[in-house]
Motif scaffolding. Structure first.
Motif, mmCIF file in Angstrom:
data_model
loop_
_atom_site.group_PDB
_atom_site.id
_atom_site.type_symbol
_atom_site.label_atom_id
_atom_site.label_comp_id
_atom_site.label_asym_id
_atom_site.label_seq_id
_atom_site.Cartn_x
_atom_site.Cartn_y
_atom_site.Cartn_z
ATOM 1 N N SER A 97 0.857 -1.180 0.000
ATOM 2 C CA SER A 97 0.000 0.000 0.000
ATOM 3 C C SER A 97 0.897 1.235 0.000
ATOM 4 O O SER A 97 2.099 1.138 0.243
ATOM 5 C CB SER A 97 -0.912 -0.018 1.225
ATOM 6 O OG SER A 97 -0.194 0.386 2.369
ATOM 7 N N GLY A 98 0.309 2.396 -0.278
ATOM 8 C CA GLY A 98 1.082 3.632 -0.347
ATOM 9 C C GLY A 98 1.876 3.905 0.928
ATOM 10 O O GLY A 98 3.059 4.248 0.894
ATOM 11 N N GLY A 99 1.225 3.736 2.057
ATOM 12 C CA GLY A 99 1.876 4.004 3.331
ATOM 13 C C GLY A 99 2.994 3.013 3.622
ATOM 14 O O GLY A 99 4.023 3.357 4.204
ATOM 15 N N GLN A 100 2.797 1.773 3.181
ATOM 16 C CA GLN A 100 3.840 0.759 3.386
ATOM 17 C C GLN A 100 5.065 1.081 2.528
ATOM 18 O O GLN A 100 6.203 0.937 2.968
ATOM 19 C CB GLN A 100 3.297 -0.626 3.033
ATOM 20 C CG GLN A 100 2.238 -1.113 4.018
ATOM 21 C CD GLN A 100 1.418 -2.283 3.488
ATOM 22 O OE1 GLN A 100 1.332 -2.524 2.284
ATOM 23 N NE2 GLN A 100 0.793 -3.014 4.396
ATOM 24 N N ARG A 101 4.822 1.558 1.305
ATOM 25 C CA ARG A 101 5.950 1.910 0.428
ATOM 26 C C ARG A 101 6.754 3.051 1.029
ATOM 27 O O ARG A 101 7.976 3.073 0.949
ATOM 28 C CB ARG A 101 5.423 2.343 -0.945
ATOM 29 C CG ARG A 101 5.517 1.255 -1.984
ATOM 30 C CD ARG A 101 5.453 1.827 -3.367
ATOM 31 N NE ARG A 101 4.142 2.350 -3.669
ATOM 32 C CZ ARG A 101 3.140 1.620 -4.157
ATOM 33 N NH1 ARG A 101 3.327 0.343 -4.442
ATOM 34 N NH2 ARG A 101 1.982 2.161 -4.395
ATOM 35 N N LEU B 167 1.256 8.962 5.559
ATOM 36 C CA LEU B 167 0.952 7.947 6.567
ATOM 37 C C LEU B 167 -0.217 8.367 7.450
ATOM 38 O O LEU B 167 -0.379 9.535 7.763
ATOM 39 C CB LEU B 167 2.182 7.714 7.450
ATOM 40 C CG LEU B 167 3.462 7.328 6.707
ATOM 41 C CD1 LEU B 167 4.631 7.229 7.687
ATOM 42 C CD2 LEU B 167 3.275 6.012 5.980
#
Ligand SMILES: Nc1ncnc2c1ncn2[C@@H]1O[C@H](COP(=O)(O)OP(=O)(O)OP(=O)(O)O)[C@@H](O)[C@H]1O
Ligand SMILES: Nc1ncnc2c1ncn2[C@@H]1O[C@H](COP(=O)(O)OP(=O)(O)OP(=O)(O)O)[C@@H](O)[C@H]1O
Ligand code: SF4
Ligand SMILES: [Mg+2]
Ligand SMILES: [Mg+2]
Lengths: 344, 326
Positions: free
Chosen positions: A168-172, A197
């Motif tokens: 997901s975007g936040g994980q990246r 985040l």
């Protein structure tokens, strides 16, 4: 932080930094002129200090960060770095090859994680790469470091075999943070590092950054448009407007008592969950064109205090002293009328 | 009577990877009506972006697999079963970008680095409208201006690497609304924007939504953003919708312990309180969880919560909650 800054040597000194993009445009563009993305920026960052850089979209924050780390070659100015070995070097005049030995001491967290993580490398390869570049070859060491770092940012060792698109975007974004921290650098340019985040992960990452800062004696240039995060994390803050710094102050005094009309307006524009109104009108008007900045004080067309002098004379960044809990502190503001407006 | 536009009917979906299988979406039951605005909130990795990509089939099939349920798009009054169509077939292509449009979370993931902003925009516009090249260009510049892109005519000729983060995001927004979609998914459309432009952009999206009677799904981790923007909110946790209701119901009288914790964790600048992060962290999506997805982090947990998944129950005034204790 500030009280010792007067007697400690700085870690990074940015002097008259300038990044002008000339828009000759070649065959593809009809755009002419010069974009003065960064136009004479000065500030110092001290050891173990988090220096925040704030300002509206397009004011030049990312360009400052990239120019400091030589991701782009500045058109003028100096970036003096006090290395681990005690040398005093100017990044601007050094070649990429000369810079290589210092690469692991300074790192960057990028604003757009998608474009900075290679889609063809697994997360493990992405995390190990900076260590490899720094000369580490022991496979077990590399793997252990990668595992440790991925866990520190709240992801799992099983994630190491995935490719960036499978997050997901936040994980990246957290992978980008892990990559920057893995070489145990001394100085990090963090460009909107936590903006993507959510609050709970953000709180977790901010805690990690604060903890590592003390554990590893790290310093940050922390670029963000999120003032509540800046308030939480930064020791001092620089406010940018159209390629220049208009105010520098220790965080607390900046927020409680801004000394520049732009800073004041910026603070008023913050949305609040308890207020249903979108407060867009407070900082009215557009940030002007960096290719064609207003004369005098670049902020004059939006400033509620502007007088005739503001239209013609460029205000210099001047020093002021303030006190916090009885301690004198140093502040800077580039407004002609600081004394009148703020009783200084 | 509100008219249905898009329905998720009891969707369950998984990713099958070398690490194993994840239950990425669980029993997602959600209806989007014409012209409505819905906020989707929840922590990183809870399935917000996957939910948005599903109706336009922008997910890596067959690694991504829907194991239960249907997605229905009401196309000119005709129900269209999205999941029965071919992933990149003609029917989906007619909907994707035209009927349902998306503003992506990371602008660079969907903007081409080797084409100018303008050429990307006219290609899209000409594909979905009857405009010729000159009209498409004027329309593109008009949309850039509306999205508050400074120097729109110049930016039209720029490559995306020449733009600041916030400018890229505004270009994405201009593209997203340029073909007058009936439904816009805006996935974290303002994370790269400072507060002043954020307010302007949100205002713009709201204006366009009203003018064109477009439905809006706003995905964000920032509750302060949705508070101003949407009529309804769905709160996601670990691939479940745990609470859904009007913006007032969710923000003023939340019923689910997760929603309550989420609201308490918002940092504010105007008060001087420190952050109250939600205790614990999101469990590993590969672990098999029994019972309520939130029980490990919940203050009100009972034995029943650990064993059974709570049903999504409708309380008074259509306020829906997935919690035994609510
Ligand atoms: N490679 C480039 N070529 C031409 N112009 C550029 C280039 N990089 C940046 N610019 C211009 O410089 C200005 C400052 O951009 P920068 O990315 O530093 O802004 P920023 O403060 O980081 O904004 P944001 O908050 O939106 O990320 C913008 O007008 C941008 O278009
Ligand atoms: N291609 C993929 N392969 C495997 N897992 C994936 C893939 N794409 C997404 N996932 C996983 O699915 C889950 C949901 O992802 P999604 O992108 O929907 O999260 P999100 O709610 O949008 O989070 P964020 O706020 O961080 O963007 C995450 O755990 C993510 O790691
Ligand atoms: S110099 Fe003039 S225009 Fe600039 S901030 Fe001060 S009062 Fe406003
Ligand atoms: Mg930037
Ligand atoms: Mg997402």
């Amino acid at each position: 932080m500030m009280d010792n800054s007067t007697n400690t040597a700085p870690l990074v000194e940015v002097e008259a930094l300038q990044m002008h993009f000339s828009m000759k445009g070649g065959a593809f563009s009809r755009r002419k002129g010069v974009i003065k993305a960064v136009d004479g920026v000065n500030f110092k960052i001290y050891p173990n200090e988090t220096f925040g850089l704030v300002g509206e979209s397009g004011c030049g924050k990312t360009t400052v960060g990239r120019a400091i780390l030589k991701a782009i070659q500045p058109t003028a100015g100096k970036v003096i770095y006090h290395s681990k070995k005690g040398e005093k070097i100017d990044f601007v005049t050094m070649s990429n090859k000369e810079l290589r030995p210092y690469r692991q001491e300074v790192q960057m967290i990028f604003q757009d994680p998608y474009s900075s993580l290679s889609p063809r490398m697994t997360v493990q390869e992405i995390l190990e790469e900076p260590l490899r570049l720094a000369g580490h070859t022991d496979k077990k060491y590399l793997y252990d470091q990668a595992v440790d770092m991925i866990q520190q940012v709240g992801l799992r060792s099983s994630h190491l075999m995935r490719y960036p698109h499978a997050f997901s975007g936040g994980q990246r974004q957290r992978i980008g943070i892990a990559r920057a921290l893995i070489t145990r650098p001394r100085f990090i340019v963090a460009d909107e590092a936590v903006s993507a985040l959510d609050v709970s992960v953000q709180a977790q990452i901010l805690e990690i950054l604060a903890e590592l800062k003390d554990k590893l004696d790290l310093s940050f240039l922390f670029i963000s448009h999120d003032l509540s995060v800046v308030k939480y994390l930064c020791d001092r803050v620089g406010v940018m407007y159209l390629g220049r710094i208009v105010e520098v102050a220790p965080t607390e005094s900046l927020f409680s008592n801004p000394l520049h009309p732009y800073t004041e307006a910026l603070m008023h524009a913050i949305p609040d969950i308890n207020e249903r109104e979108i407060r867009g009108d407070i900082l009215a008007g557009e940030i002007p064109d960096a290719a064609n900045p207003p004369s005098g004080c670049a902020f004059h067309n939006r400033c509620k205090y502007a007088k005739d002098k503001c239209k013609t004379d460029v205000p210099a960044l001047r020093e002021f002293t303030d006190t916090i809990e009885g301690q004198p502190i140093l502040r800077q503001s580039a407004c002609h009328f600081v004394e009148e407006i703020y009783n200084k | 009577m509100r008219k249905k536009l898009l329905e998720y009917r009891n969707i369950a979906a998984q990713f099958n990877t070398i690490e194993g299988q994840t239950n990425t979406l669980n029993d997602i039951d959600l209806t989007i009506y014409e012209g409505m605005s819905l906020g989707i909130v929840g922590e990183s990795g809870c399935g917000k972006s996957v939910t948005a990509r599903l109706p336009i089939r922008l997910l890596p099939e067959p690694m991504f697999k829907v194991t239960n349920g249907d997605v229905i798009y009401h196309h000119n009054g005709e129900p269209f079963e999205v999941l029965k169509a071919k992933q990149n077939g003609k029917e989906i292509n007619k909907i994707r970008g035209k009927e349902i449009s998306m503003i992506f979370q990371e602008p660079m993931s969907s903007l081409s680095p080797i084409h100018t902003v303008g050429s990307q925009m006219i290609e899209l516009i000409m594909q979905h409208t009857d405009m010729d090249k000159t009209e498409a260009k004027e329309h593109a510049i008009h949309m850039l201006e509306r999205a508050r892109v400074p120097r729109a005519r110049d930016v039209y000729d720029d490559y995306t690497f020449q733009l600041s983060g916030g400018m890229r995001q505004r270009v994405m927004i201009a593209m997203g609304v340029s073909c007058s979609p009936r439904l816009l998914f805006a996935d974290e459309p303002t994370t790269a924007l400072d507060v002043t432009i954020q307010a302007q952009i949100l205002g713009l999206i709201k204006d366009i939504q009203r003018e064109q009677n477009m439905a809006l799904v706003l995905i964000t981790h920032d509750l302060a953003v949705v508070a101003n923007m949407v009529e309804e909110i769905a709160v996601f946790y670990l691939g479940y919708i745990v609470e859904q209701g009007t913006t007032d119901q969710i923000l003023k009288s939340p019923k689910h312990p997760y929603t309550k914790a989420l609201i308490a964790s918002i940092p504010t600048l105007h008060t001087n309180e420190s952050l109250k992060p939600i205790k614990g962290s999101i469990p590993d999506p590969y672990s098999k969880i029994t019972g309520c997805p939130f029980w490990m982090r919940c203050d009100k947990v009972t034995a029943k919560c650990r064993e059974e998944v709570p049903p999504f129950v409708t309380h008074e005034n259509e306020h829906k909650v997935r919690c035994f204790e609510a």
